[in-house]
Design an enzyme around this catalytic site. Sequence first.
Site, PDB file in Angstrom:
ATOM      1  N   ALA A  32       0.916  -1.173   0.012  1.00  0.00           N
ATOM      2  CA  ALA A  32      -0.241  -0.238   0.279  1.00  0.00           C
ATOM      3  C   ALA A  32       0.788   1.051   0.004  1.00  0.00           C
ATOM      4  O   ALA A  32       2.220   1.442   0.331  1.00  0.00           O
ATOM      5  CB  ALA A  32      -1.225   0.182   1.197  1.00  0.00           C
ATOM      6  N   GLY A  59       0.508  -4.978   1.142  1.00  0.00           N
ATOM      7  CA  GLY A  59      -0.394  -4.580   0.322  1.00  0.00           C
ATOM      8  C   GLY A  59      -0.419  -5.821  -1.350  1.00  0.00           C
ATOM      9  O   GLY A  59      -1.432  -6.103  -1.493  1.00  0.00           O
ATOM     10  N   GLU A  65      -0.871  -8.790   0.049  1.00  0.00           N
ATOM     11  CA  GLU A  65      -1.995  -9.264  -0.035  1.00  0.00           C
ATOM     12  C   GLU A  65      -3.049  -8.476  -1.608  1.00  0.00           C
ATOM     13  O   GLU A  65      -3.931  -9.935  -1.671  1.00  0.00           O
ATOM     14  CB  GLU A  65      -2.654  -7.956   1.079  1.00  0.00           C
ATOM     15  N   GLU A 108       4.637  -4.876   7.297  1.00  0.00           N
ATOM     16  CA  GLU A 108       3.771  -3.874   8.434  1.00  0.00           C
ATOM     17  C   GLU A 108       4.435  -3.610   9.024  1.00  0.00           C
ATOM     18  O   GLU A 108       4.384  -2.137  10.129  1.00  0.00           O
ATOM     19  CB  GLU A 108       2.562  -4.251   8.181  1.00  0.00           C
TER      20      GLU A 108
HETATM   21  N1  CAA Z   1       4.719   3.259  -0.926  1.00  0.00           N
HETATM   22  C1  CAA Z   1       4.886   4.227  -2.158  1.00  0.00           C
HETATM   23  N2  CAA Z   1       6.192   4.693  -2.664  1.00  0.00           N
HETATM   24  C2  CAA Z   1       6.878   3.539  -2.805  1.00  0.00           C
HETATM   25  C3  CAA Z   1       6.703   1.677  -1.704  1.00  0.00           C
HETATM   26  C4  CAA Z   1       5.512   1.983  -1.069  1.00  0.00           C
HETATM   27  N3  CAA Z   1       5.219   0.915  -0.598  1.00  0.00           N
HETATM   28  N4  CAA Z   1       7.537   0.874  -2.379  1.00  0.00           N
HETATM   29  C5  CAA Z   1       8.206   2.207  -2.963  1.00  0.00           C
HETATM   30  N5  CAA Z   1       8.004   3.013  -3.208  1.00  0.00           N
HETATM   31  C6  CAA Z   1       8.316   4.253  -3.756  1.00  0.00           C
HETATM   32  C7  CAA Z   1      10.054   4.660  -3.354  1.00  0.00           C
HETATM   33  O1  CAA Z   1       9.173   5.675  -2.153  1.00  0.00           O
HETATM   34  C8  CAA Z   1      10.527   5.888  -4.705  1.00  0.00           C
HETATM   35  O2  CAA Z   1      10.013   6.662  -4.479  1.00  0.00           O
HETATM   36  P1  CAA Z   1      11.079   7.774  -4.234  1.00  0.00           P
HETATM   37  O3  CAA Z   1      12.216   7.720  -6.017  1.00  0.00           O
HETATM   38  O4  CAA Z   1      10.279   8.886  -5.028  1.00  0.00           O
HETATM   39  O5  CAA Z   1      11.475   7.790  -3.364  1.00  0.00           O
HETATM   40  C9  CAA Z   1      10.216   4.186  -5.756  1.00  0.00           C
HETATM   41  O6  CAA Z   1       9.310   3.532  -5.382  1.00  0.00           O
HETATM   42  C10 CAA Z   1      11.727   3.072  -5.907  1.00  0.00           C
HETATM   43  O7  CAA Z   1      11.020   2.459  -4.341  1.00  0.00           O
HETATM   44  P2  CAA Z   1      13.178   2.421  -3.391  1.00  0.00           P
HETATM   45  O8  CAA Z   1      14.046   3.921  -3.816  1.00  0.00           O
HETATM   46  O9  CAA Z   1      13.083   2.163  -2.066  1.00  0.00           O
HETATM   47  O10 CAA Z   1      13.312   1.100  -4.180  1.00  0.00           O
HETATM   48  P3  CAA Z   1      14.841  -0.073  -3.735  1.00  0.00           P
HETATM   49  O11 CAA Z   1      14.987  -0.629  -5.010  1.00  0.00           O
HETATM   50  O12 CAA Z   1      16.287   0.539  -3.250  1.00  0.00           O
HETATM   51  O13 CAA Z   1      13.603  -0.136  -3.070  1.00  0.00           O
HETATM   52  C11 CAA Z   1      11.766  -2.147  -1.763  1.00  0.00           C
HETATM   53  C12 CAA Z   1      12.601  -1.326  -2.841  1.00  0.00           C
HETATM   54  C13 CAA Z   1      12.949  -2.985  -0.690  1.00  0.00           C
HETATM   55  C14 CAA Z   1      10.671  -2.546  -1.873  1.00  0.00           C
HETATM   56  C15 CAA Z   1      11.550  -0.386  -0.835  1.00  0.00           C
HETATM   57  O14 CAA Z   1      10.912   0.369  -1.890  1.00  0.00           O
HETATM   58  C16 CAA Z   1      10.531  -0.467   0.335  1.00  0.00           C
HETATM   59  O15 CAA Z   1      10.595  -1.464   1.153  1.00  0.00           O
HETATM   60  N6  CAA Z   1       9.261  -0.227  -0.295  1.00  0.00           N
HETATM   61  C17 CAA Z   1       8.085   0.127   1.088  1.00  0.00           C
HETATM   62  C18 CAA Z   1       7.875  -2.104   1.195  1.00  0.00           C
HETATM   63  C19 CAA Z   1       6.821  -1.845   2.487  1.00  0.00           C
HETATM   64  O16 CAA Z   1       7.039  -1.887   3.429  1.00  0.00           O
HETATM   65  N7  CAA Z   1       5.862  -2.335   1.687  1.00  0.00           N
HETATM   66  C20 CAA Z   1       4.166  -2.229   2.866  1.00  0.00           C
HETATM   67  C21 CAA Z   1       3.947  -0.881   2.579  1.00  0.00           C
HETATM   68  S1  CAA Z   1       2.819  -1.586   4.434  1.00  0.00           S
HETATM   69  C22 CAA Z   1       1.078  -1.909   3.745  1.00  0.00           C
HETATM   70  O17 CAA Z   1       0.882  -2.556   2.769  1.00  0.00           O
HETATM   71  C23 CAA Z   1      -0.018  -1.792   4.843  1.00  0.00           C
HETATM   72  C24 CAA Z   1      -1.067  -2.791   4.270  1.00  0.00           C
HETATM   73  O18 CAA Z   1      -0.994  -4.225   4.091  1.00  0.00           O
HETATM   74  C25 CAA Z   1      -2.544  -2.507   3.680  1.00  0.00           C
END
Ligand code: CAA
Length: 260
Positions: free
Chosen positions: A66, A111, A114, A134
């Site tokens: 998400a 998400g 999910e 999460e």
């Molecule tokens: N939400 C918003 N933006 C996201 C995102 C997310 N879940 N995941 C990645 N992005 C964005 C980053 O912010 C980045 O944008 P900018 O260039 O504008 O900064 C772009 O995508 C590329 O990502 P990274 O630079 O972080 O890429 P990376 O290769 O260094 O890392 C990754 C990849 C390990 C997947 C890392 O992006 C990451 O950890 N993302 C978040 C993963 C996460 O925590 N997901 C769970 C979200 S909570 C949820 O989903 C709740 C639910 O159950 C409903």
Amino acid sequence: MEYKNLLIETTDAVATLTVNRPQALNALNSEVLDELGRALYQLEYDSAVKVVVLTGAGEKAFVAGADIKEMADMSSYEGHRFAVKGQHVMMAMEKMKKPVIAAVNGFALGGGLELALGCDFIYASQKAKLGFPEVTLGIIPGFGGTQNLSRLIGPNKANEMIFTGRMIGAEKACSWGIVNEVFAPEELLDKARETAAAIAGVGSLGVAYAKDAIANGLNMVKEDGFRYEASLFGVLFATEDQKEGMAAFVEKRKAAFKNR
Ligand code: CAA
């Protein structure tokens, strides 16, 4: 229908639905969730489509979760509404008559995992990474993950994944029963479409009723599930497809199903 964050391409009764927001690793914001809801409805009622393959755009991610930037400032009420919005998408896939196959081509986190779990089964690329990060963000999975993962692989493995927030690779996800099969990245989509085409080639009514029996039966005690299965089995004997399927077997020819 036009979508800002989705692509739909249909070939031979198989629709490929792609979450297309690669600049954010296909993260699910409210707009993407709304579009997914609309697209699934469109595909469900599109008579040219029998099976859907769901994937993510770009080399890196299926869906990285998400949208954290959208969630960061949400109130408790808004967080709840956002979870329910995501859960509607998962329920829409479960309630659809048509099968949805997830082709997990990279990160499937939060998400995103999910969304994959909301599909009828998952194929993954060797490069896929699956996880529920999460708790590292101070929340829990909110789009059905605590329910769907524990039902799929049992609470012990689900607990480990959800409590640690660690990612696992495709092979481990396969050995744990989350993923059905693992393919080379360049093969994944073709393999998913191949299986989708095989499903599209059999009687769609049978597939729809089987999906209904499995999905709804899982929410019942076994005796009720058996009763439900028998009812659906009986209903199918009132269809032309049952007559055609069995006549074709007896006459040693390919069945020409009409979905009625
Ligand atoms: N939400 C918003 N933006 C996201 C995102 C997310 N879940 N995941 C990645 N992005 C964005 C980053 O912010 C980045 O944008 P900018 O260039 O504008 O900064 C772009 O995508 C590329 O990502 P990274 O630079 O972080 O890429 P990376 O290769 O260094 O890392 C990754 C990849 C390990 C997947 C890392 O992006 C990451 O950890 N993302 C978040 C993963 C996460 O925590 N997901 C769970 C979200 S909570 C949820 O989903 C709740 C639910 O159950 C409903």
